[in-house]
Design an enzyme around this catalytic site. Structure first.
Site, PDB file in Angstrom:
ATOM      1  N   GLU A  82       1.059  -0.919  -0.255  1.00 24.16           N
ATOM      2  CA  GLU A  82      -0.153   0.306   0.120  1.00 24.16           C
ATOM      3  C   GLU A  82       0.773   1.272   0.263  1.00 24.16           C
ATOM      4  O   GLU A  82       1.593   1.478   0.534  1.00 24.16           O
ATOM      5  CB  GLU A  82      -1.063  -0.273   0.600  1.00 24.16           C
ATOM      6  CG  GLU A  82      -1.631   0.958   1.032  1.00 24.16           C
ATOM      7  CD  GLU A  82      -2.929   1.683   0.015  1.00 24.16           C
ATOM      8  OE1 GLU A  82      -3.356   0.883   0.163  1.00 24.16           O
ATOM      9  OE2 GLU A  82      -1.993   3.060  -0.175  1.00 24.16           O
TER      10      GLU A  82
ATOM     11  N   CYS B  84     -19.924   3.928  -4.821  1.00 19.69           N
ATOM     12  CA  CYS B  84     -21.392   4.354  -4.479  1.00 19.69           C
ATOM     13  C   CYS B  84     -22.374   4.974  -4.998  1.00 19.69           C
ATOM     14  O   CYS B  84     -22.582   6.030  -5.388  1.00 19.69           O
ATOM     15  CB  CYS B  84     -21.044   4.778  -3.799  1.00 19.69           C
ATOM     16  SG  CYS B  84     -22.611   5.081  -1.982  1.00 19.69           S
TER      17      CYS B  84
ATOM     18  N   ASP C  21     -13.638  -2.866  -5.036  1.00 19.68           N
ATOM     19  CA  ASP C  21     -14.143  -1.820  -5.955  1.00 19.68           C
ATOM     20  C   ASP C  21     -13.584  -2.578  -7.412  1.00 19.68           C
ATOM     21  O   ASP C  21     -13.692  -2.041  -8.774  1.00 19.68           O
ATOM     22  CB  ASP C  21     -13.459  -0.370  -6.235  1.00 19.68           C
ATOM     23  CG  ASP C  21     -14.919   0.495  -4.918  1.00 19.68           C
ATOM     24  OD1 ASP C  21     -15.126  -0.461  -4.384  1.00 19.68           O
ATOM     25  OD2 ASP C  21     -14.253   1.163  -4.395  1.00 19.68           O
TER      26      ASP C  21
ATOM     27  N   LYS D 197     -20.562  -1.157  -6.151  1.00 19.40           N
ATOM     28  CA  LYS D 197     -18.984  -1.349  -5.479  1.00 19.40           C
ATOM     29  C   LYS D 197     -18.922  -0.150  -4.490  1.00 19.40           C
ATOM     30  O   LYS D 197     -19.378   1.322  -4.633  1.00 19.40           O
ATOM     31  CB  LYS D 197     -18.093  -0.282  -6.684  1.00 19.40           C
ATOM     32  CG  LYS D 197     -17.992  -1.176  -7.701  1.00 19.40           C
ATOM     33  CD  LYS D 197     -17.297  -0.822  -8.576  1.00 19.40           C
ATOM     34  CE  LYS D 197     -16.627  -1.897  -9.715  1.00 19.40           C
ATOM     35  NZ  LYS D 197     -16.254  -2.990  -9.510  1.00 19.40           N
ATOM     36  N   THR D 198     -19.066  -1.020  -2.860  1.00 17.11           N
ATOM     37  CA  THR D 198     -19.595   0.447  -1.178  1.00 17.11           C
ATOM     38  C   THR D 198     -18.512  -0.885  -0.794  1.00 17.11           C
ATOM     39  O   THR D 198     -17.846  -1.649  -1.093  1.00 17.11           O
ATOM     40  CB  THR D 198     -21.058  -0.163  -1.627  1.00 17.11           C
ATOM     41  OG1 THR D 198     -21.037  -1.399  -0.876  1.00 17.11           O
ATOM     42  CG2 THR D 198     -22.131   0.592  -2.234  1.00 17.11           C
TER      43      THR D 198
ATOM     44  N   ALA E  47     -19.632  -1.130   2.228  1.00 20.60           N
ATOM     45  CA  ALA E  47     -20.413  -2.304   2.787  1.00 20.60           C
ATOM     46  C   ALA E  47     -20.828  -3.581   1.696  1.00 20.60           C
ATOM     47  O   ALA E  47     -20.190  -4.703   2.635  1.00 20.60           O
ATOM     48  CB  ALA E  47     -22.419  -2.254   2.500  1.00 20.60           C
TER      49      ALA E  47
ATOM     50  N   CYS F  65     -26.117   1.300  -0.164  1.00 20.14           N
ATOM     51  CA  CYS F  65     -26.540   2.851  -0.481  1.00 20.14           C
ATOM     52  C   CYS F  65     -27.075   3.691   0.233  1.00 20.14           C
ATOM     53  O   CYS F  65     -28.885   3.100   0.029  1.00 20.14           O
ATOM     54  CB  CYS F  65     -26.208   2.939  -2.388  1.00 20.14           C
ATOM     55  SG  CYS F  65     -26.832   4.630  -2.947  1.00 20.14           S
TER      56      CYS F  65
HETATM   57  P1  FAD Z   1     -10.167   1.810  -1.815  1.00 21.95           P
HETATM   58  O1  FAD Z   1     -10.940   2.342  -0.695  1.00 21.95           O
HETATM   59  O2  FAD Z   1     -10.428   3.088  -2.202  1.00 21.95           O
HETATM   60  O3  FAD Z   1      -8.412   1.106  -1.469  1.00 21.95           O
HETATM   61  C1  FAD Z   1      -7.721   1.112  -2.125  1.00 21.95           C
HETATM   62  C2  FAD Z   1      -7.022   0.959  -1.764  1.00 21.95           C
HETATM   63  O4  FAD Z   1      -5.016   0.041  -2.464  1.00 21.95           O
HETATM   64  C3  FAD Z   1      -6.063   2.258  -1.270  1.00 21.95           C
HETATM   65  O5  FAD Z   1      -5.799   2.979  -1.002  1.00 21.95           O
HETATM   66  C4  FAD Z   1      -5.497   3.000  -3.125  1.00 21.95           C
HETATM   67  O6  FAD Z   1      -4.011   3.706  -2.308  1.00 21.95           O
HETATM   68  C5  FAD Z   1      -4.119   1.345  -2.782  1.00 21.95           C
HETATM   69  N1  FAD Z   1      -3.786   1.224  -4.027  1.00 21.95           N
HETATM   70  C6  FAD Z   1      -3.739   1.663  -5.445  1.00 21.95           C
HETATM   71  N2  FAD Z   1      -3.275   1.656  -6.694  1.00 21.95           N
HETATM   72  C7  FAD Z   1      -2.205   0.398  -5.457  1.00 21.95           C
HETATM   73  C8  FAD Z   1      -1.891  -0.149  -6.428  1.00 21.95           C
HETATM   74  N3  FAD Z   1      -0.491  -0.441  -7.594  1.00 21.95           N
HETATM   75  N4  FAD Z   1      -0.697  -0.928  -5.485  1.00 21.95           N
HETATM   76  C9  FAD Z   1      -0.828  -1.082  -3.836  1.00 21.95           C
HETATM   77  N5  FAD Z   1      -1.910  -0.625  -3.687  1.00 21.95           N
HETATM   78  C10 FAD Z   1      -2.585  -0.125  -4.177  1.00 21.95           C
HETATM   79  N6  FAD Z   1     -19.875   2.738   0.105  1.00 21.95           N
HETATM   80  C11 FAD Z   1     -20.474   2.611   1.396  1.00 21.95           C
HETATM   81  O7  FAD Z   1     -20.726   1.213   1.366  1.00 21.95           O
HETATM   82  N7  FAD Z   1     -21.861   3.695   1.657  1.00 21.95           N
HETATM   83  C12 FAD Z   1     -21.844   4.681   1.332  1.00 21.95           C
HETATM   84  O8  FAD Z   1     -22.115   5.795   2.066  1.00 21.95           O
HETATM   85  C13 FAD Z   1     -20.677   5.225   0.598  1.00 21.95           C
HETATM   86  N8  FAD Z   1     -20.546   6.347   0.037  1.00 21.95           N
HETATM   87  C14 FAD Z   1     -19.526   6.896  -0.755  1.00 21.95           C
HETATM   88  C15 FAD Z   1     -19.692   8.630  -1.245  1.00 21.95           C
HETATM   89  C16 FAD Z   1     -18.214   9.161  -2.225  1.00 21.95           C
HETATM   90  C17 FAD Z   1     -18.266  10.338  -1.859  1.00 21.95           C
HETATM   91  C18 FAD Z   1     -17.307   7.843  -2.257  1.00 21.95           C
HETATM   92  C19 FAD Z   1     -16.145   8.237  -3.094  1.00 21.95           C
HETATM   93  C20 FAD Z   1     -17.345   6.647  -1.987  1.00 21.95           C
HETATM   94  C21 FAD Z   1     -18.815   6.112  -1.297  1.00 21.95           C
HETATM   95  N9  FAD Z   1     -18.381   4.779  -0.538  1.00 21.95           N
HETATM   96  C22 FAD Z   1     -19.978   4.169  -0.079  1.00 21.95           C
HETATM   97  C23 FAD Z   1     -17.667   3.703  -1.546  1.00 21.95           C
HETATM   98  C24 FAD Z   1     -16.699   2.862  -0.903  1.00 21.95           C
HETATM   99  O9  FAD Z   1     -15.496   3.843   0.012  1.00 21.95           O
HETATM  100  C25 FAD Z   1     -15.797   2.340  -1.781  1.00 21.95           C
HETATM  101  O10 FAD Z   1     -16.428   1.210  -2.439  1.00 21.95           O
HETATM  102  C26 FAD Z   1     -14.669   1.059  -0.939  1.00 21.95           C
HETATM  103  O11 FAD Z   1     -14.157   2.045   0.113  1.00 21.95           O
HETATM  104  C27 FAD Z   1     -14.261   0.157  -1.449  1.00 21.95           C
HETATM  105  O12 FAD Z   1     -12.778  -0.058  -0.495  1.00 21.95           O
HETATM  106  P2  FAD Z   1     -11.821  -1.189  -1.581  1.00 21.95           P
HETATM  107  O13 FAD Z   1     -10.450  -0.845  -0.862  1.00 21.95           O
HETATM  108  O14 FAD Z   1     -11.507  -1.592  -2.952  1.00 21.95           O
HETATM  109  O15 FAD Z   1     -10.711   0.651  -2.091  1.00 21.95           O
END
Ligand code: FAD
Length: 565
Positions: free
Chosen positions: A183, A309, A446, A454-455, A457, A489
């Site tokens: 990370e 989201c 995501d 994609k949330t 949750a 959502c």
């Molecule tokens: P992320 O949390 O985005 O984490 C990905 C991680 O991977 C990051 O830390 C990044 O630095 C790292 N990374 C990237 N590239 C690399 C690489 N090459 N090597 C190693 N690491 C890397 N969800 C809900 O459940 N309810 C809500 O109400 C909601 N509202 C939202 C509102 C907004 C405005 C936004 C933007 C999102 C919302 N979400 C909500 C969605 C939720 O935040 C995401 O679906 C969630 O964070 C996805 O988790 P993730 O770990 O897949 O991705």
């Protein structure tokens, strides 16, 4: 046919026909390699027909069919073998020539540096820069610099919501596991809180902590990005060129916000009324704009799916409208929602409650209307609108406030990797979250191709499933837990009320609470209380700590015995 010469030994060209085969022979080519599956187009000569013609002219022929974007390691090995054994010069072809050039580049990766390969391809007219990560991986496989002798039980790529939750769930079950998290970011964000920041309900700093604060104590934090993946060797190449080895890989790197895909948007953000809750630093600007707004026109946009989201673009709109209602300026506001899609929300059950707010706030709905340009200085947004007859037109709208949501795409490093399926998303089984081609790889969050919302949750439900299945895989057992596509959502329709959409694969409603406690299809104060007071602590103190509240993994039901005929 105009072959583009990449090296004296290899050229690539567009689809060829019988005349072209003869021309190729006359031009001195000794072997033809077709990288196109048969039947992509009606008029396309089959590989067998071209092979026959080539043989009649004394040329060699090899068929390595590649579905666009899916360059498997086995395909690359076949290409290497073909190039090694073929009499040259060789002519590769596909529809445009790019697949042939790409396969050549990947096959060449253990012989030349990535820079040389990309430069040779570019000189011939092929932009293969998306393959840089994979070329680096292959080169490091060949040279083996910095190859760690250590093999981690589990390497997790991404320390976001999904990655940290998975590590925590794994350690809860087996504290002795050797886990490394790759990370690069210094901070971890609670992105679901940004909607609330945009409405002045949460302070920005409640949504951000130093990454070290959420890293479980017992994991090794590798503070750099994954640059490429070598799944057959069970290795991840890091940005500095060194290589990590694993028994099981969990990919959770999130997605890419493609701000630059909309000309003018990136430059415009943060000034002249242009904002987005999709960035930590801009969500407070949304609130500043909404709370200081004079009567005028406000535009809210939503790009094509999938986005994280899917409700967030309209949540920003309803909460801003609620602020204008309270300030008494709503009747003099012109509010427009421009959605590239064709419906207000993908699960129809929730649409009636949302439509009540659309009407109450006087919002103009524009479906099939995609933001394609922004001029911040003049306060003008350009939209491409699809007409009923299939034609498209460009429409300019002046604005006093623009809340823009960027197109969302797979990370380039993932799209260029063998882990990607169609469209560049990581290809996993939607139930077990195990990779469809590499059984020692799992993915969640995501970044995957699963059709859930994609949330965070969804990630909360997926992480325990992945933890159970990773442990099973480490022991050589089949996956034991299943994911039902749950995502949620919370649609913030006003400050104090939420329509809580909770659903799984195929839009099946999956409410957490019985209807008499919380009816998710109606705006409720209880759902607001949940989002405002309950979900942040659940995120920080349960989900990221391996306490699986409301998300115990479902076991896979054993197959029913066959009934006697
Ligand atoms: P992320 O949390 O985005 O984490 C990905 C991680 O991977 C990051 O830390 C990044 O630095 C790292 N990374 C990237 N590239 C690399 C690489 N090459 N090597 C190693 N690491 C890397 N969800 C809900 O459940 N309810 C809500 O109400 C909601 N509202 C939202 C509102 C907004 C405005 C936004 C933007 C999102 C919302 N979400 C909500 C969605 C939720 O935040 C995401 O679906 C969630 O964070 C996805 O988790 P993730 O770990 O897949 O991705």
């Amino acid at each position: 046919m105009t072959p583009k010469q990449i090296t004296p030994d290899f050229s690539a060209t567009t689809q060829i026909d019988a005349v072209d085969v003869a021309q190729a022979e006359a031009a001195g080519f000794k072997t033809i390699i077709c990288t196109r599956p048969d039947g992509e187009e009606a008029a396309q000569p089959s590989a067998a027909d071209v092979a026959q013609l080539a043989a009649a002219l004394g040329m060699g022929f090899v068929h390595i069919p590649i579905t666009p974007g899916l360059f498997g390691d086995a395909d690359v090995r076949r290409m290497r073998k073909a190039l090694d054994e073929a009499e040259g010069p060789v002519l590769g072809y596909c529809r445009s020539g790019t697949r042939a050039a790409t396969l050549w580049a990947l096959a060449e990766a253990d012989r030349r540096s990535p820079d040389d390969i990309l430069a040779l391809a570019e000189r011939a007219g092929f932009d293969l820069s998306a393959q840089r990560g994979r070329l680096i991986a292959a080169a490091s496989q060949a040279a083996r610099p910095g190859l760690s002798a250590k093999i981690h039980d589990v390497v997790i790529v991404g320390g976001g919501a999904a990655g940290i939750a998975t590590a925590a769930s794994l350690l809860k079950r087996r504290p002795s596991l050797d886990i490394a998290i790759v990370e690069p970011a210094e901070c971890h964000y609670y992105q679901p809180g940004w909607t609330m920041v945009g409405a002045g309900v949460f302070k920005p700093d409640t949504t951000r902590v130093p990454m070290g604060a959420v890293m479980p104590d017992r994991v090794t934090w590798i503070r750099q990005a994954a640059a490429a993946f070598a799944p057959e060797a069970k290795e991840v190449v890091l940005a500095d060129g060194s290589t990590m080895r694993y028994r099981i890989l969990v990919a959770a790197p999130g997605l890419r916000l493609a701000w630059d895909d909309i000309p003018g948007l990136a430059e415009a953000l943060g000034q002249n009324g242009v904002t987005s809750n999709y960035r930590f630093d801009l969500a407070p600007y949304t609130f500043r704009l909404a709370s200081t707004m004079k009567p005028g026109r406000a535009l809210f946009t939503q790009p094509a799916m999938p986005i994280k989201c899917a409700g967030a673009p309209q949540k920003a709109m309803y909460l801003s409208c609620d602020i204008w209602r309270e300030a008494g300026i709503l009747p003099r506001m012109e509010v427009e929602f421009h959605n590239a899609g064709g419906v207000l929300f993908g699960v129809p059950t929730y649409v009636p409650a949302l439509m009540e707010y659309v009407e109450r706030y006087g919002i103009g709905l524009n479906f099939g209307s995609t933001l394609v340009g922004v001029d911040g200085a003049s306060g003008t947004a350009t939209f491409e609108r699809k007409n009923a007859d299939g034609t498209a037109e460009r429409v300019e709208r002046e604005f006093d406030m623009l809340h823009a949501v960027p197109p969302q795409k797979p990370l380039e490093v993932m799209a260029a990797s063998p882990l990607a399926g169609a469209g560049g998303w990581i290809e996993v089984d939607p139930t077990t979250l195990r990779h469809t081609r590499y059984p020692d790889i799992f993915a969640l969050g995501d970044a995957t191709n699963t059709p859930n919302a994609k949330t965070a949750a969804a990630a909360r439900k997926q992480a325990p499933v992945v933890a159970v299945n990773v442990l099973a895989a480490l022991e050589g057992r089949a996956p034991a837990a299943q994911y039902d596509g749950y995502g949620s959502c919370p649609l913030t329709v006003e400050r104090g009320k939420i329509v809580l959409a909770e659903f799984g694969y195929g839009g099946t409603l999956l409410p957490t609470f019985p209807r008499w406690v919380l009816d998710g299809t109606r705006p409720t104060r209880l759902a607001w209380f949940l989002k405002d007071r309950m979900l942040p602590p659940i995120y920080w103190h349960a989900m990221l700590k391996g306490r699986e509240w409301l998300c115990r993994p479902d076991p896979i039901a054993p197959a029913k015995p066959q009934e006697a005929a």
